[in-house]
Design an enzyme around this catalytic site. Structure first.
Site, PDB file in Angstrom:
ATOM      1  N   SER A 122      50.072  26.520  26.786  1.00  0.00           N
ATOM      2  CA  SER A 122      50.801  26.722  28.040  1.00  0.00           C
ATOM      3  C   SER A 122      50.508  28.081  28.671  1.00  0.00           C
ATOM      4  O   SER A 122      50.728  28.276  29.859  1.00  0.00           O
ATOM      5  CB  SER A 122      52.303  26.549  27.809  1.00  0.00           C
ATOM      6  N   HIS A 150      56.096  33.083  28.768  1.00  0.00           N
ATOM      7  CA  HIS A 150      55.230  32.853  29.930  1.00  0.00           C
ATOM      8  C   HIS A 150      55.471  33.918  30.985  1.00  0.00           C
ATOM      9  O   HIS A 150      56.331  34.779  30.810  1.00  0.00           O
ATOM     10  CB  HIS A 150      55.489  31.443  30.486  1.00  0.00           C
ATOM     11  N   ASP A 204      62.976  32.318  28.972  1.00  0.00           N
ATOM     12  CA  ASP A 204      61.549  32.262  28.663  1.00  0.00           C
ATOM     13  C   ASP A 204      60.991  33.680  28.751  1.00  0.00           C
ATOM     14  O   ASP A 204      60.841  34.236  29.837  1.00  0.00           O
ATOM     15  CB  ASP A 204      60.833  31.336  29.652  1.00  0.00           C
TER      16      ASP A 204
END
Ligand SMILES: *[C@@H]1O[C@H](CO)[C@@H](O)[C@H](O)[C@H]1NC(C)=O
Ligand SMILES: *[C@@H]1O[C@H](CO)[C@@H](O)[C@H](O)[C@H]1NC(C)=O
Ligand SMILES: *[C@@H]1O[C@H](CO)[C@@H](O)[C@H](O)[C@H]1NC(C)=O
Length: 458
Positions: free
Chosen positions: A181, A438, A435
């Site tokens: 990702s 990312h 998160d």
């Protein structure tokens, strides 16, 4: 129990340099947080409403993020906000700078973040290909200071991204991102940067999961595709809803979903790492050769550094072999080095990665895991380049982003992975998902692609 663990851990860890063993323990726990995030982010449809999963991992994750090693830290002051005029002037300058001359080789891996008045090339509404969880602006992140920084390498200059120069270079070519990702995060950043010059068209996608996509910039006949392949080699992925919590990775089999496309590619950007930190069983020649986080299986526990090195080396050797076997148009194979996460508070509270500005150069050292993962890639690239040799038409390069990413605790979505996370009142003690792995878009991940541009132009 968690509290005891934390107290014990913190007592043991006042010194900054931890024995290797403890780092590995830390990494072991860290992988639970990552497993959760990947589960959440890669399977958003499955994850919604799965509060059981949240409850299960909560305890371990709380342990991880609190067990971090605190380095003394100094954050950079926010740069002055840009005046509206500066913005206009910047756009003019950018056009004037569109001819990017081939620069002398430059070490982009070491440097510092410096204030930048120019706004990013795109924003949360102007770019249509930002993944929901990374669209911090559209999700209501209130501060904007994290947008106004540029990476200043120690000994040379990193030119601002020029979509025109990139697209001209990519004319009649095909660039593919391959990996997890974070690879996708970087791919989507590049799509947004290029879209500020020319709109991409989605030419292919494989259903709802978005594992494979191909975009074409018609004006340039330039193709950018994204391949999901979190280990580069073959894997039977974990399926937590079916009770399979380990990935089964086959070190002696390649992932043909991308490998078979190699002949058509001019650039491959490979970016993997985080999935090696989550529970995995590694197979080679029909035997289990390594097992990570597998107390519940009957295999001997090993760390993940060895299998990571193995997977990278075997992949690069196979790329070289197929290239010399005739899949051989001139090619750049770039590997993005490990991109550190920045959990620091309770992962499900407001302050999991709350910083609003970068660290100063040298104020935040690399952790042991991050440093080993980076080194593995840099060394693999060097040995693949030596083995392929000049004149093979195959060029290997490392996009050495680990240090610059490590200094950007402010660049993650945090709670803004979800829209309006504090809607309907103050943050208070509410539980929110964060998160801290990312990157917001726009954000520091755009710098990865500034380095990619200079790498392909070289
Ligand atoms: C985003 O960019 C578009 C196009 O450049 C602009 O019209 C819009 O005002 C920007 N939005 C924000 C929130 O800056
Ligand atoms: C368009 O780009 C592809 C590579 O992605 C290339 O194979 C093809 O020949 C190009 N088309 C033209 C008309 O040049
Ligand atoms: C693990 O190994 C032990 C001893 O060899 C055996 O008794 C046990 O059944 C094994 N467990 C599993 C789950 O295979």
């Amino acid at each position: 129990m968690v509290t005891n663990f934390l107290q014990k851990y913190q007592l043991q860890n006042h010194q900054l340099i931890l024995p290797k063993k403890q780092f590995i323990t830390y990494a072991l726990y860290a992988l639970v947080a990552l497993a959760f995030l990947h589960y959440l982010l890669f399977y958003p449809a499955l994850a919604s409403g799965k509060s059981v999963v949240v409850a299960q991992v909560q305890e371990e994750v709380a342990a991880v993020v609190s067990a971090r090693v605190d380095a003394p830290e100094q954050l950079l002051p926010l740069p002055p906000p840009p005046s509206p005029n500066q913005g206009d002037k910047a756009l003019g300058n950018r056009q004037a700078e569109e001819e990017v001359p081939a620069p002398p080789p430059c070490d982009y891996s070491d440097g510092e973040w410096a204030p930048e008045a120019r706004p990013p090339l795109y924003n949360g509404t102007s770019c249509g290909t930002i993944k929901d969880g990374q669209n911090c602006m559209a999700h209501g992140r209130p501060d904007t200071g994290y947008l106004y920084w540029r990476w200043r390498p120690r000994g040379c200059d990193l030119p601002a991204f020029s979509p025109e120069a990139f697209l001209r270079w990519l004319r009649n070519k095909h660039l593919a991102f391959v990996g997890d990702s974070l690879a996708r995060n970087q791919a989507e950043s590049l799509l947004c940067l290029l879209a500020s010059r020319s709109p991409p068209e989605l030419a292919y996608r494989d259903g709802e999961e978005n594992r494979f996509r191909r975009f074409v910039f018609r004006e340039f006949n330039a193709t950018v595709s994204v391949f999901w392949s979190p280990f580069l080699v073959k894997v039977a992925e974990k399926a937590e809803h079916a009770g399979v919590r380990h990935n089964n990775v086959f070190l002696d089999a390649f992932d043909e979903r991308w490998m078979s496309q190699l002949g058509a590619l001019d650039v491959a950007v490979l970016s993997v790492g985080h999935w090696f930190l989550i529970p995995g069983v590694y197979h080679d020649g029909g035997r289990v050769v390594a097992c990570h986080d597998c107390a519940d299986l009957n295999h001997t526990e090993t760390d993940f550094f060895g299998v990571f090195r193995d997977a990278i080396h075997r992949t690069l050797a196979e790329v070289t072999r197929r290239h010399s076997d005739g899949a051989g148009k001139k090619k750049v194979v770039a590997l993005t080095t490990f991109s550190p996460a920045h959990f620091e508070g309770d992962w499900d509270k407001t302050g999991a990665c709350p910083k609003k500005r970068p660290y100063r150069a040298g104020e935040k050292g690399l952790g042991y895991t991050e440093s080993e993962m980076r080194k593995t890639v840099v060394e693999a690239v060097r040995s693949a380049a030596d083995a392929a040799g000049a004149g093979s038409g195959l060029r290997f390069a490392a996009l050495d982003v680990t240090a610059l990413a490590n200094l950007r605790p402010d660049g993650h979505p945090g709670p803004y992975m979800n829209k309006d996370p504090f809607g309907g009142g103050g943050a208070g003690d509410r539980r929110v998902q964060n998160d801290c792995v990312h990157w917001c878009m726009p954000g520091p991940v755009d710098t990865f692609n500034e380095i990619l541009l200079q790498t392909v132009l070289r």
